[in-house]
Design a protein around this motif. Sequence first.
Motif, PDB file in Angstrom:
ATOM      1  N   ASN A 101      33.217   5.381 -37.146  1.00 25.59           N
ATOM      2  CA  ASN A 101      32.882   6.592 -36.405  1.00 25.59           C
ATOM      3  C   ASN A 101      33.556   6.490 -35.032  1.00 25.59           C
ATOM      4  OD1 ASN A 101      31.724   8.610 -34.852  1.00 25.59           O
ATOM      5  ND2 ASN A 101      29.718   8.402 -35.810  1.00 25.59           N
ATOM      6  N   PRO A 102      34.637   7.232 -34.809  1.00 28.73           N
ATOM      7  CA  PRO A 102      35.387   7.089 -33.558  1.00 28.73           C
ATOM      8  C   PRO A 102      34.615   7.520 -32.314  1.00 28.73           C
ATOM      9  CG  PRO A 102      36.222   8.943 -34.830  1.00 28.73           C
ATOM     10  CD  PRO A 102      35.197   8.250 -35.684  1.00 28.73           C
ATOM     11  N   ARG A 103      33.565   8.315 -32.510  1.00 31.54           N
ATOM     12  CA  ARG A 103      32.793   8.775 -31.339  1.00 31.54           C
ATOM     13  C   ARG A 103      32.019   7.644 -30.685  1.00 31.54           C
ATOM     14  NH1 ARG A 103      29.592  13.809 -33.742  1.00 31.54           N
ATOM     15  NH2 ARG A 103      28.567  12.002 -34.612  1.00 31.54           N
ATOM     16  N   ILE A 104      31.661   6.632 -31.457  1.00 32.01           N
ATOM     17  CA  ILE A 104      30.865   5.566 -30.839  1.00 32.01           C
ATOM     18  C   ILE A 104      31.476   4.172 -31.012  1.00 32.01           C
ATOM     19  CG2 ILE A 104      28.702   6.850 -30.984  1.00 32.01           C
ATOM     20  CD1 ILE A 104      27.921   5.100 -33.341  1.00 32.01           C
ATOM     21  N   TYR A 105      32.688   4.098 -31.550  1.00 30.19           N
ATOM     22  CA  TYR A 105      33.344   2.798 -31.670  1.00 30.19           C
ATOM     23  C   TYR A 105      33.682   2.276 -30.278  1.00 30.19           C
ATOM     24  CZ  TYR A 105      36.715  -0.824 -32.750  1.00 30.19           C
ATOM     25  OH  TYR A 105      37.373  -2.027 -32.830  1.00 30.19           O
ATOM     26  N   GLY A 108      29.146  -5.835 -34.666  1.00 37.30           N
ATOM     27  CA  GLY A 108      30.274  -4.932 -34.852  1.00 37.30           C
ATOM     28  C   GLY A 108      31.423  -5.513 -35.657  1.00 37.30           C
ATOM     29  N   LYS A 109      31.151  -6.540 -36.466  1.00 36.61           N
ATOM     30  CA  LYS A 109      32.203  -7.154 -37.288  1.00 36.61           C
ATOM     31  C   LYS A 109      32.800  -6.144 -38.256  1.00 36.61           C
ATOM     32  CE  LYS A 109      29.262 -10.063 -38.956  1.00 36.61           C
ATOM     33  NZ  LYS A 109      28.069  -9.653 -38.237  1.00 36.61           N
ATOM     34  N   SER A 110      31.945  -5.400 -38.922  1.00 38.05           N
ATOM     35  CA  SER A 110      32.424  -4.437 -39.920  1.00 38.05           C
ATOM     36  C   SER A 110      33.311  -3.375 -39.277  1.00 38.05           C
ATOM     37  CB  SER A 110      31.260  -3.774 -40.639  1.00 38.05           C
ATOM     38  OG  SER A 110      30.532  -4.735 -41.361  1.00 38.05           O
ATOM     39  N   TRP A 111      32.870  -2.827 -38.178  1.00 37.63           N
ATOM     40  CA  TRP A 111      33.663  -1.788 -37.533  1.00 37.63           C
ATOM     41  C   TRP A 111      34.960  -2.362 -36.968  1.00 37.63           C
ATOM     42  CZ3 TRP A 111      30.561   2.473 -34.594  1.00 37.63           C
ATOM     43  CH2 TRP A 111      29.826   3.205 -35.530  1.00 37.63           C
ATOM     44  N   LEU A 112      34.917  -3.593 -36.478  1.00 39.48           N
ATOM     45  CA  LEU A 112      36.125  -4.228 -35.949  1.00 39.48           C
ATOM     46  C   LEU A 112      37.189  -4.319 -37.037  1.00 39.48           C
ATOM     47  CD1 LEU A 112      37.663  -5.843 -33.738  1.00 39.48           C
ATOM     48  CD2 LEU A 112      36.624  -7.888 -34.739  1.00 39.48           C
ATOM     49  N   TYR A 113      36.835  -4.925 -38.176  1.00 39.27           N
ATOM     50  CA  TYR A 113      37.865  -5.076 -39.208  1.00 39.27           C
ATOM     51  C   TYR A 113      38.257  -3.725 -39.806  1.00 39.27           C
ATOM     52  CZ  TYR A 113      35.130  -4.626 -43.555  1.00 39.27           C
ATOM     53  OH  TYR A 113      34.386  -4.150 -44.594  1.00 39.27           O
ATOM     54  N   LYS A 114      37.293  -2.807 -39.969  1.00 39.46           N
ATOM     55  CA  LYS A 114      37.634  -1.501 -40.525  1.00 39.46           C
ATOM     56  C   LYS A 114      38.617  -0.760 -39.618  1.00 39.46           C
ATOM     57  CE  LYS A 114      33.372  -0.884 -43.138  1.00 39.46           C
ATOM     58  NZ  LYS A 114      32.102  -0.145 -43.231  1.00 39.46           N
ATOM     59  N   GLN A 115      38.387  -0.837 -38.318  1.00 35.82           N
ATOM     60  CA  GLN A 115      39.267  -0.174 -37.353  1.00 35.82           C
ATOM     61  C   GLN A 115      40.672  -0.757 -37.422  1.00 35.82           C
ATOM     62  OE1 GLN A 115      38.650   2.418 -35.402  1.00 35.82           O
ATOM     63  NE2 GLN A 115      40.560   2.382 -34.264  1.00 35.82           N
ATOM     64  N   VAL A 116      40.772  -2.090 -37.375  1.00 37.46           N
ATOM     65  CA  VAL A 116      42.080  -2.746 -37.396  1.00 37.46           C
ATOM     66  C   VAL A 116      42.762  -2.562 -38.751  1.00 37.46           C
ATOM     67  CG1 VAL A 116      43.259  -4.983 -37.242  1.00 37.46           C
ATOM     68  CG2 VAL A 116      41.464  -4.394 -35.594  1.00 37.46           C
ATOM     69  N   PHE A 117      42.007  -2.698 -39.834  1.00 40.00           N
ATOM     70  CA  PHE A 117      42.596  -2.542 -41.166  1.00 40.00           C
ATOM     71  C   PHE A 117      43.102  -1.120 -41.376  1.00 40.00           C
ATOM     72  CE2 PHE A 117      40.486  -6.213 -43.725  1.00 40.00           C
ATOM     73  CZ  PHE A 117      40.908  -7.119 -42.771  1.00 40.00           C
TER      74      PHE A 117
END
Length: 147
Positions: free
Chosen positions: A22-26, A55-64
């Motif tokens: 969710n880019p609004r709160i990443y 925030g591990k999940s969002w970190l890798y999802k964002q980078v991936f």
Amino acid sequence: MSLFRPKIAPEDIFTPRSATVNPRIYIPRPDLEEELREGLSESQHLVIFGESGNGKSWLYKQVFEESKVSSEVVNLVQASSLGSLGAAFEDKLDRLEEIEKSEYELTKSAGAKPGGVGLDVEGTWKYVRGRKEPFERLLAYVSHPGR
């Protein structure tokens, strides 16, 4: 003009199990994102670990997502409950892989039939999974998504 905004459900904002961020709160973490990008360019496996909710999940999802990397998540807690890492990978693969035809067994028999001599032919396909180790199969699956 309305004085009230429409009611927003928590899942509209906080979406940790979603396939995308969710880019609004990443919250960007440039140092960690760069380290992960560098790790992706090397020929080693990566393990992301830490306390729940960091925030591990969002970190890798964002980078991936930015790097166009395909991935599959294996919950390593299952390794304990299933008895091994291999069993956790097998469990994941069981839900991902299609079973493939590997051999055809043909059975023939001959004998007397009403009206003359005859031949019975019967065959069955034998279905098996690949013979690679579970981790190797999971890596192959991730390397060729949607195959």
